[in-house]
Motif scaffolding. Structure first.
Motif, mmCIF file in Angstrom:
data_model
loop_
_atom_site.group_PDB
_atom_site.id
_atom_site.type_symbol
_atom_site.label_atom_id
_atom_site.label_comp_id
_atom_site.label_asym_id
_atom_site.label_seq_id
_atom_site.Cartn_x
_atom_site.Cartn_y
_atom_site.Cartn_z
ATOM 1 N N ASP A 110 -0.285 6.176 11.987
ATOM 2 C CA ASP A 110 -0.125 5.450 10.723
ATOM 3 C C ASP A 110 0.665 6.284 9.719
ATOM 4 O OD1 ASP A 110 -0.356 3.429 8.846
ATOM 5 O OD2 ASP A 110 -2.458 3.837 8.361
ATOM 6 N N LEU A 111 1.087 5.626 8.656
ATOM 7 C CA LEU A 111 1.776 6.317 7.570
ATOM 8 C C LEU A 111 0.751 7.097 6.756
ATOM 9 C CD1 LEU A 111 4.130 3.519 6.193
ATOM 10 C CD2 LEU A 111 4.685 5.352 7.794
ATOM 11 N N LYS A 171 0.224 -0.017 14.121
ATOM 12 C CA LYS A 171 1.196 -1.074 13.825
ATOM 13 C C LYS A 171 2.548 -0.626 14.393
ATOM 14 C CE LYS A 171 2.252 -1.664 9.148
ATOM 15 N NZ LYS A 171 1.802 -2.100 7.813
ATOM 16 N N GLU A 177 -7.118 2.498 9.977
ATOM 17 C CA GLU A 177 -8.159 3.523 9.837
ATOM 18 C C GLU A 177 -9.510 3.062 10.380
ATOM 19 O OE1 GLU A 177 -6.235 2.428 7.319
ATOM 20 O OE2 GLU A 177 -4.977 4.151 6.835
ATOM 21 N N SER A 193 0.617 9.287 3.090
ATOM 22 C CA SER A 193 1.356 9.716 1.902
ATOM 23 C C SER A 193 0.546 10.806 1.223
ATOM 24 C CB SER A 193 1.608 8.496 1.014
ATOM 25 O OG SER A 193 2.258 8.888 -0.147
ATOM 26 N N THR A 194 -0.470 10.428 0.458
ATOM 27 C CA THR A 194 -1.308 11.442 -0.194
ATOM 28 C C THR A 194 -2.384 11.969 0.754
ATOM 29 O OG1 THR A 194 -2.826 9.732 -0.939
ATOM 30 C CG2 THR A 194 -1.041 10.329 -2.449
ATOM 31 N N GLY A 195 -2.714 11.204 1.786
ATOM 32 C CA GLY A 195 -3.817 11.578 2.682
ATOM 33 C C GLY A 195 -5.155 11.038 2.196
ATOM 34 N N THR A 228 -6.313 7.949 1.994
ATOM 35 C CA THR A 228 -6.918 6.911 2.845
ATOM 36 C C THR A 228 -7.609 7.553 4.050
ATOM 37 O OG1 THR A 228 -5.132 5.454 2.154
ATOM 38 C CG2 THR A 228 -6.459 4.707 4.007
HETATM 39 C C1 PRP Z 1 -0.304 2.793 3.998
HETATM 40 C C2 PRP Z 1 -0.854 3.377 5.283
HETATM 41 C C3 PRP Z 1 -2.149 4.008 4.857
HETATM 42 C C4 PRP Z 1 -1.879 4.410 3.416
HETATM 43 C C5 PRP Z 1 -1.599 5.886 3.365
HETATM 44 O O1 PRP Z 1 -0.840 1.556 3.815
HETATM 45 O O2 PRP Z 1 -1.010 2.370 6.266
HETATM 46 O O3 PRP Z 1 -3.212 3.081 4.936
HETATM 47 O O4 PRP Z 1 -0.730 3.692 2.978
HETATM 48 O O5 PRP Z 1 -1.401 6.313 2.031
HETATM 49 P P1 PRP Z 1 -2.210 7.574 1.465
HETATM 50 O O6 PRP Z 1 -2.028 8.700 2.437
HETATM 51 O O7 PRP Z 1 -1.532 7.865 0.141
HETATM 52 O O8 PRP Z 1 -3.631 7.178 1.295
HETATM 53 P P2 PRP Z 1 -0.230 0.521 2.801
HETATM 54 O O9 PRP Z 1 -0.939 0.633 1.508
HETATM 55 O O10 PRP Z 1 1.253 0.665 2.760
HETATM 56 O O11 PRP Z 1 -0.640 -0.866 3.449
HETATM 57 P P3 PRP Z 1 -0.738 -1.324 5.003
HETATM 58 O O12 PRP Z 1 -2.167 -1.087 5.407
HETATM 59 O O13 PRP Z 1 -0.371 -2.767 4.948
HETATM 60 O O14 PRP Z 1 0.227 -0.507 5.824
#
Ligand code: PRP
Length: 220
Positions: free
Chosen positions: A167-168, A128, A154, A170-172, A174
């Motif tokens: 991608d972002l 994105k 993913e 956070s905890t890893g 996903t």
């Molecule tokens: C974000 C990102 C990952 C997830 C990562 O999605 O795109 O899918 O969070 O977080 P984690 O490392 O804690 O698992 P988000 O829920 O913001 O929705 P999005 O898919 O619309 O970006």
């Protein structure tokens, strides 16, 4: 009237204590109300509930005076203005240190990313965050074909549509749940306060008060 643009979810939740520090209480919960303009305890302050990616747009075009947006979203937005926040009519006075995460490159656990990079292979990257990904791989000297997606990045490596995603993380969780591994840390992300440059001139005192209250709340 001072108008603040916020997105629902993590940014909204983590902004509430900062607003409280500025003496502002939002009177409705955006998760329960379908209203898009929320009143506050201050009759001259209101909150707009907008899509996260639309926050910089609302502030740039004056729909809101201020907004809170992730560094990721802000960088993608200002790419059209040569990556320059100020050229987009915005002013970015504060790193609010909230909604922290990172933006990374991830691949399937069975994909040898290091070898692909070493061999100069052309990589298919789904994301994105096209501007951030383009900049990162250009600096690294890796050729990429970018595939723009709007969510659930993913999936792309799992169905063979891409070698990697940006991608972002956070905890890893996903990534782990989808058997992907992080191979590059591109940058740390946190939310930023953005202000419309013209609004700051016209409504200097009330906007400065909010910026100062946020700044001292972060410092604590
Ligand atoms: C974000 C990102 C990952 C997830 C990562 O999605 O795109 O899918 O969070 O977080 P984690 O490392 O804690 O698992 P988000 O829920 O913001 O929705 P999005 O898919 O619309 O970006």
């Amino acid at each position: 009237m001072i108008t603040l643009a916020l997105s629902k979810g993590r940014i909204f939740e983590e902004t509430l204590p900062l607003l409280r520090a500025a003496g502002i209480e939002v009177l409705e919960d955006p998760e329960k109300s379908r209203k898009l303009i929320l009143a506050t305890n201050q009759s001259d302050v209101r909150v707009l509930v907008v899509r996260a990616t639309d926050v910089p747009t609302y502030v740039q075009y004056g729909g809101a005076d201020l907004g809170i947006t992730g560094k990721d979203t802000l960088l993608e937005h200002v790419a059209e203005w040569g990556g320059n926040v100020s050229a987009a009519g915005l002013y970015q006075p504060l790193d609010l240190q909230i909604a922290k995460c990172r933006i990374s490159v991830a691949v399937r656990a069975d994909f040898d990313y290091a070898s692909a990079v070493r061999q100069g292979s052309r990589l298919k990257v789904a994301t994105k965050y096209v501007a951030i990904a383009r900049d990162f791989f250009a600096t690294k000297g890796v050729h990429v074909d970018l595939i723009k997606l709007y969510g659930s990045m993913e999936l792309a490596p799992l169905v063979g549509m891409a070698d990697a995603i940006v991608d972002l993380v956070s905890t890893g969780n996903t990534l782990r749940a989808n058997h992907l591994v992080e191979v590059e840390h591109i940058m740390d992300i946190s939310s930023r306060l953005v202000v419309n440059q013209a609004a700051l001139k016209l409504k200097q005192a009330p906007i400065r008060n909010i910026i100062d209250a946020f700044a001292s709340a972060i410092a604590k």
